[in-house]
Design an enzyme around this catalytic site. Structure first.
Site, mmCIF file in Angstrom:
data_model
loop_
_atom_site.group_PDB
_atom_site.id
_atom_site.type_symbol
_atom_site.label_atom_id
_atom_site.label_comp_id
_atom_site.label_asym_id
_atom_site.label_seq_id
_atom_site.Cartn_x
_atom_site.Cartn_y
_atom_site.Cartn_z
ATOM 1 N N CYS A 48 0.803 -1.227 0.000
ATOM 2 C CA CYS A 48 0.000 0.000 0.000
ATOM 3 C C CYS A 48 0.839 1.281 0.000
ATOM 4 O O CYS A 48 1.877 1.353 0.643
ATOM 5 C CB CYS A 48 -0.880 0.043 1.240
ATOM 6 S SG CYS A 48 -1.892 -1.410 1.434
ATOM 7 N N ARG A 56 4.817 0.238 -6.080
ATOM 8 C CA ARG A 56 4.781 -0.554 -4.847
ATOM 9 C C ARG A 56 3.781 -1.712 -4.959
ATOM 10 O O ARG A 56 3.807 -2.617 -4.136
ATOM 11 C CB ARG A 56 4.381 0.337 -3.664
ATOM 12 C CG ARG A 56 5.420 1.391 -3.350
ATOM 13 C CD ARG A 56 4.880 2.387 -2.344
ATOM 14 N NE ARG A 56 4.727 1.799 -1.034
ATOM 15 C CZ ARG A 56 5.663 1.762 -0.105
ATOM 16 N NH1 ARG A 56 6.847 2.264 -0.359
ATOM 17 N NH2 ARG A 56 5.432 1.232 1.077
ATOM 18 N N TRP A 78 -3.070 -2.653 -1.530
ATOM 19 C CA TRP A 78 -2.680 -4.009 -1.923
ATOM 20 C C TRP A 78 -3.417 -4.914 -0.940
ATOM 21 O O TRP A 78 -3.074 -4.954 0.250
ATOM 22 C CB TRP A 78 -1.158 -4.142 -1.808
ATOM 23 C CG TRP A 78 -0.582 -5.374 -2.427
ATOM 24 C CD1 TRP A 78 -0.185 -5.527 -3.720
ATOM 25 C CD2 TRP A 78 -0.293 -6.610 -1.769
ATOM 26 N NE1 TRP A 78 0.312 -6.787 -3.914
ATOM 27 C CE2 TRP A 78 0.264 -7.470 -2.737
ATOM 28 C CE3 TRP A 78 -0.454 -7.091 -0.465
ATOM 29 C CZ2 TRP A 78 0.665 -8.772 -2.443
ATOM 30 C CZ3 TRP A 78 -0.059 -8.389 -0.171
ATOM 31 C CH2 TRP A 78 0.497 -9.205 -1.166
ATOM 32 N N ASN A 102 -1.163 1.929 5.686
ATOM 33 C CA ASN A 102 -0.304 0.866 5.150
ATOM 34 C C ASN A 102 0.168 0.042 6.338
ATOM 35 O O ASN A 102 0.678 0.604 7.304
ATOM 36 C CB ASN A 102 0.889 1.504 4.408
ATOM 37 C CG ASN A 102 1.930 0.475 4.006
ATOM 38 O OD1 ASN A 102 1.639 -0.722 3.928
ATOM 39 N ND2 ASN A 102 3.147 0.932 3.755
ATOM 40 N N GLY A 103 -0.009 -1.282 6.255
ATOM 41 C CA GLY A 103 0.397 -2.142 7.382
ATOM 42 C C GLY A 103 -0.744 -3.086 7.713
ATOM 43 O O GLY A 103 -1.679 -3.249 6.923
ATOM 44 N N GLU A 113 18.550 -16.148 -9.367
ATOM 45 C CA GLU A 113 18.099 -14.783 -9.647
ATOM 46 C C GLU A 113 17.553 -14.667 -11.074
ATOM 47 O O GLU A 113 16.543 -13.991 -11.306
ATOM 48 C CB GLU A 113 19.261 -13.804 -9.408
ATOM 49 C CG GLU A 113 18.981 -12.348 -9.723
ATOM 50 C CD GLU A 113 17.819 -11.737 -8.939
ATOM 51 O OE1 GLU A 113 17.333 -12.354 -7.971
ATOM 52 O OE2 GLU A 113 17.385 -10.639 -9.324
ATOM 53 N N LYS A 160 13.772 -13.486 -11.908
ATOM 54 C CA LYS A 160 13.436 -12.377 -12.817
ATOM 55 C C LYS A 160 12.433 -12.848 -13.854
ATOM 56 O O LYS A 160 11.463 -12.168 -14.145
ATOM 57 C CB LYS A 160 14.680 -11.849 -13.561
ATOM 58 C CG LYS A 160 15.660 -11.026 -12.778
ATOM 59 C CD LYS A 160 15.158 -9.670 -12.338
ATOM 60 C CE LYS A 160 14.448 -9.719 -11.028
ATOM 61 N NZ LYS A 160 15.071 -9.685 -9.790
ATOM 62 N N GLU A 218 8.921 -13.514 -12.336
ATOM 63 C CA GLU A 218 8.273 -12.286 -11.868
ATOM 64 C C GLU A 218 7.645 -11.485 -12.994
ATOM 65 O O GLU A 218 6.538 -10.986 -12.860
ATOM 66 C CB GLU A 218 9.319 -11.354 -11.239
ATOM 67 C CG GLU A 218 9.658 -11.636 -9.824
ATOM 68 C CD GLU A 218 10.652 -10.621 -9.317
ATOM 69 O OE1 GLU A 218 10.316 -9.918 -8.375
ATOM 70 O OE2 GLU A 218 11.776 -10.514 -9.873
ATOM 71 N N HIS A 223 19.687 -35.124 -9.657
ATOM 72 C CA HIS A 223 18.916 -35.578 -8.489
ATOM 73 C C HIS A 223 17.428 -35.242 -8.605
ATOM 74 O O HIS A 223 16.723 -35.232 -7.606
ATOM 75 C CB HIS A 223 19.504 -34.974 -7.214
ATOM 76 C CG HIS A 223 20.926 -35.383 -6.991
ATOM 77 N ND1 HIS A 223 21.284 -36.609 -6.502
ATOM 78 C CD2 HIS A 223 22.082 -34.738 -7.274
ATOM 79 C CE1 HIS A 223 22.600 -36.705 -6.461
ATOM 80 N NE2 HIS A 223 23.110 -35.577 -6.923
ATOM 81 N N LYS A 256 6.448 -3.858 -4.495
ATOM 82 C CA LYS A 256 7.878 -3.546 -4.489
ATOM 83 C C LYS A 256 8.478 -3.743 -3.110
ATOM 84 O O LYS A 256 9.594 -4.209 -2.961
ATOM 85 C CB LYS A 256 8.069 -2.111 -4.968
ATOM 86 C CG LYS A 256 9.526 -1.642 -5.024
ATOM 87 C CD LYS A 256 10.271 -2.354 -6.122
ATOM 88 C CE LYS A 256 11.741 -2.013 -6.150
ATOM 89 N NZ LYS A 256 12.501 -3.019 -6.907
HETATM 90 C C1 F6R Z 1 12.577 -9.350 -6.841
HETATM 91 C C2 F6R Z 1 12.403 -8.427 -5.741
HETATM 92 C C3 F6R Z 1 12.077 -8.984 -4.411
HETATM 93 C C4 F6R Z 1 12.888 -8.230 -3.336
HETATM 94 C C5 F6R Z 1 12.477 -8.695 -1.937
HETATM 95 C C6 F6R Z 1 13.290 -8.005 -0.873
HETATM 96 O O1 F6R Z 1 12.860 -8.709 -8.042
HETATM 97 O O2 F6R Z 1 12.505 -7.237 -5.918
HETATM 98 O O3 F6R Z 1 12.308 -10.342 -4.352
HETATM 99 O O4 F6R Z 1 14.241 -8.468 -3.556
HETATM 100 O O5 F6R Z 1 11.124 -8.412 -1.749
HETATM 101 O O6 F6R Z 1 13.114 -6.635 -0.923
HETATM 102 P P1 F6R Z 1 14.129 -5.651 -0.255
HETATM 103 O O7 F6R Z 1 15.430 -5.792 -0.963
HETATM 104 O O8 F6R Z 1 13.515 -4.296 -0.453
HETATM 105 O O9 F6R Z 1 14.235 -6.043 1.191
#
Ligand code: F6R
Length: 612
Positions: free
Chosen positions: A2, A27, A74, A100-101, A483, A487, A490, A506, A607
């Site tokens: 949020c 976000r 959200w 937010n929370g 990673e 990507k 996502e 395995h 985000k």
């Molecule tokens: C993936 C991504 C998330 C963040 C994770 C941690 O692209 O952005 O997996 O890496 O939510 O977020 P931070 O780094 O803000 O603690």
């Protein structure tokens, strides 16, 4: 998650709130709303879906007024719907709240308030807040601030709140605990926002509200007090980045822009932390002696930052001889990890607001551990709760899928590990110089990969439409495989699995057939990892898998095996992940583009994950 904004001044509030919410879109959200004080009444407008729906509604039914609050939601408690969208009102319509929370004890509060005649219309946890404030005023609170303070003492959980009172037209109010909130200071106008980019085009100075603080904003003043009502003298911070940092700057998406920013950011990190005579300064308040005596490190983080932590573990173990563990913050906080006060905790976080990472920090502090964070956002909770911080200084990362923050985290670990190895005498000054010389080549190598984006685009487009893909890597590039897969899933919504290549036999080898793209990270290494990766590739080839290799420029051997190759420049083994992942970021990017997804705002993602 949020987003919260608020405005008080002499301009029309609604367009300012909408603009701020647009800048918070990254976000993640599924509905949005605003409330504005308009002719002695609180007028609200809320819509499900993208902000454009709210804008359309406001174009038909404009709300005029110069103070207001806004929110992107959200969904947590209750589906995305107009009724569940914020702002929420008190029974008498005199108090409006955005949040937010999560209010953990909302059910019991709701029950209690219901017995006192309050009617709830939404399924949200937030709705109890305006009702509780209203009830506090009924029960004798002498001012809005007193009513807010009484309310906050009843809440369990996390909140960043923006509050508007119909009968207090000259002020807006805010409070925070556990969720981020800043106050932006303008000329005869003030703002609240979940983060700086929301209002970066309007302010040069900000106050980062601390946990447990409440603020009263008027057009020309800001007053802050603690939850106990004790006045606080706020620290006013100059905003260190320009408004353009939060703009797309001609790129089709923020993600593409952020991928392109990486060489500059990595160079800037090297310039900042390495002096002309090859000394590394990590800007830490922890003394060299502390690092000399250190015998255990625990790295905690989530998502992409967890992959950076995996790389950090490998590098620190390799270079410093310290025992290093890494864990997902969301698991670590529920373990019993037998940590002693001598263990250094390294939380890694782009946003500095990830709930699980913060909870891990708090837990480790109770055990008496020192905390040295790797973090991007100044003034964030992780920064404020850590003893020392290695800033990645990438500027705002707006694309939901992390790119520049990741490579900056890897660079931070490289510099940190070399510094610690130097201090402890694990490496001689000459060896450190040699590593640094090689590290200086990394930004150009990253630039080189970005220059090959058209070739990578063709590969992404060729393989974008299958249901699944497998990413394989070893040693330093095992985290790169994870990673790369993250990507891909996502932003392209294609199922992707990252695996340690040695584990293929395995289990995942059963997946391989002519339809499965297998992305093999197989850059040349000084040790046996390259040969082992080649063997894995042969095993994939023998089962007709579609091999996409990330390989070192000039490697002819691999051309005999792989259908498609992303060539990258040779860099020292330890630093290959910083270069290789950029090829995978672009691969995921162009696959997602071919699949027509919303790359900067992928479905369901937020985000900054500020709730568990
Ligand atoms: C993936 C991504 C998330 C963040 C994770 C941690 O692209 O952005 O997996 O890496 O939510 O977020 P931070 O780094 O803000 O603690």
């Amino acid at each position: 998650m949020c987003g919260v904004v608020g405005y008080i001044g002499s301009k029309e509030a609604a367009p300012i709130l909408i603009d701020g919410l647009q800048r918070l879109e990254y976000r993640g959200y599924d509905s949005a709303g605003i409330a504005v004080l308009c002719g002695g009444k609180i007028e609200s407008s809320k819509e499900v879906g993208r902000l454009v729906n709210l804008e359309k509604m406001l174009a038909i039914h404009p709300i005029k007024g110069t103070r207001g609050i806004g929110h992107t939601r959200w969904a947590t408690h209750g589906a995305p719907s107009q009724i569940n969208s914020h702002p929420h009102l008190s029974s008498d319509g005199s108090i409006s709240v955005v949040h937010n929370g999560i209010i953990e004890n909302y059910a019991e509060l709701r029950e209690e308030l219901s017995t006192k005649g309050h009617k709830f219309i939404s399924e949200t946890d937030t709705e109890v807040v305006p009702h509780l404030i209203e009830q506090s005023l009924k029960e004798g609170a002498k001012s809005p601030v007193e009513a807010i303070l009484r309310t906050l003492k009843r809440l369990r959980g996390a909140y960043a709140l923006g509050i508007l009172f119909r009968d207090e037209p000259d002020a807006i109010y805010c409070a925070r605990k556990g969720s981020p909130l800043i106050i932006g200071l303008g000329e005869h106008e003030n703002f609240i926002a979940s983060d700086v980019p929301a209002i970066i085009n309007r302010i040069k100075k900000a106050i980062y509200l601390n946990d447990g603080e409440v603020a009263v904003l008027r057009a020309d003043s800001v007053e802050i007090c603690t939850i106990e009502g004790v006045a606080v003298v706020p620290e006013i911070k100059e905003i260190s980045f320009q408004a353009e940092a939060a703009e797309c700057a001609g790129f089709e998406t923020f993600m593409l822009k952020e991928i392109h920013e990486q060489p500059r950011i990595l160079r800037a990190m090297l310039e900042k932390h390495v002096s002309a005579d090859g000394k590394i300064d990590i800007g830490s308040s922890l003394s060299p002696d502390y690092f000399r005596k250190l015998n255990r490190i625990m790295i905690v983080s989530c998502g992409t930052a967890y992959h950076a932590g995996m790389y950090g573990k490998l590098l620190l173990e390799n270079l410093t001889g310290i025992a290093v563990e890494t864990d997902l913050a969301s698991e670590f906080r529920y373990r019993d990890p037998k940590i002693d006060p001598g263990t250094l905790i390294i939380p890694v976080s782009q946003s500095g607001e990830t709930a699980d990472t913060l909870a891990s920090i708090r837990m480790a502090k109770e055990w008496g551990c020192r905390i040295c964070a790797i973090c991007n956002v100044e003034g964030s909770s992780v920064v404020r709760e850590s003893d020392a911080v290695f800033f990645t200084n990438c500027g705002p990362e707006i694309g939901v899928a992390s790119t520049k923050a990741y490579t900056a985290q890897l660079m931070a670990f490289a510099l940190f590990a070399l510094y610690v190895a130097g201090v402890r005498g694990n490496l001689t000054p000459e060896q450190i110089k040699s590593y640094l010389t090689d590290l200086q080549e990394v930004p150009d190598a990253v630039h080189y990969v970005i220059q090959k984006k058209e070739e990578i685009r063709a590969i992404g487009e060729k393989h974008h439409d299958g249901p699944s893909s497998l990413y394989l890597g070893r040693k330093f590039n095992y985290p790169t495989a994870l990673e790369g897969a993250l990507k891909n899933k996502e932003i392209s919504y294609q199922h992707a699995e990252g695996y340690a290549a040695g584990e293929m036999k395995h289990g995942p080898i059963a997946l391989i057939n002519e339809a499965l793209p297998v992305i093999c990270i197989c850059t040349k290494t000084a040790d046996e990892v390259y040969e082992k990766m080649l063997s894995n590739i042969k095993e994939v080839e023998a089962r007709s898998g579609r091999i996409i290799a990330v390989a070192t420029e000039g490697d002819t051997e691999i051309a005999k095996l792989a259908g498609d190759i992303i060539y990258v420049p040779a860099v020292r083994d330890e630093f290959t992940p910083i270069v290789n992942v950029v090829g995978l970021q672009l691969l995921a990017y162009y696959a997602a583009r071919a699949r027509g997804t919303d790359i900067d705002k992928p479905r369901n993602l937020a985000k900054s994950v500020t709730v568990e």
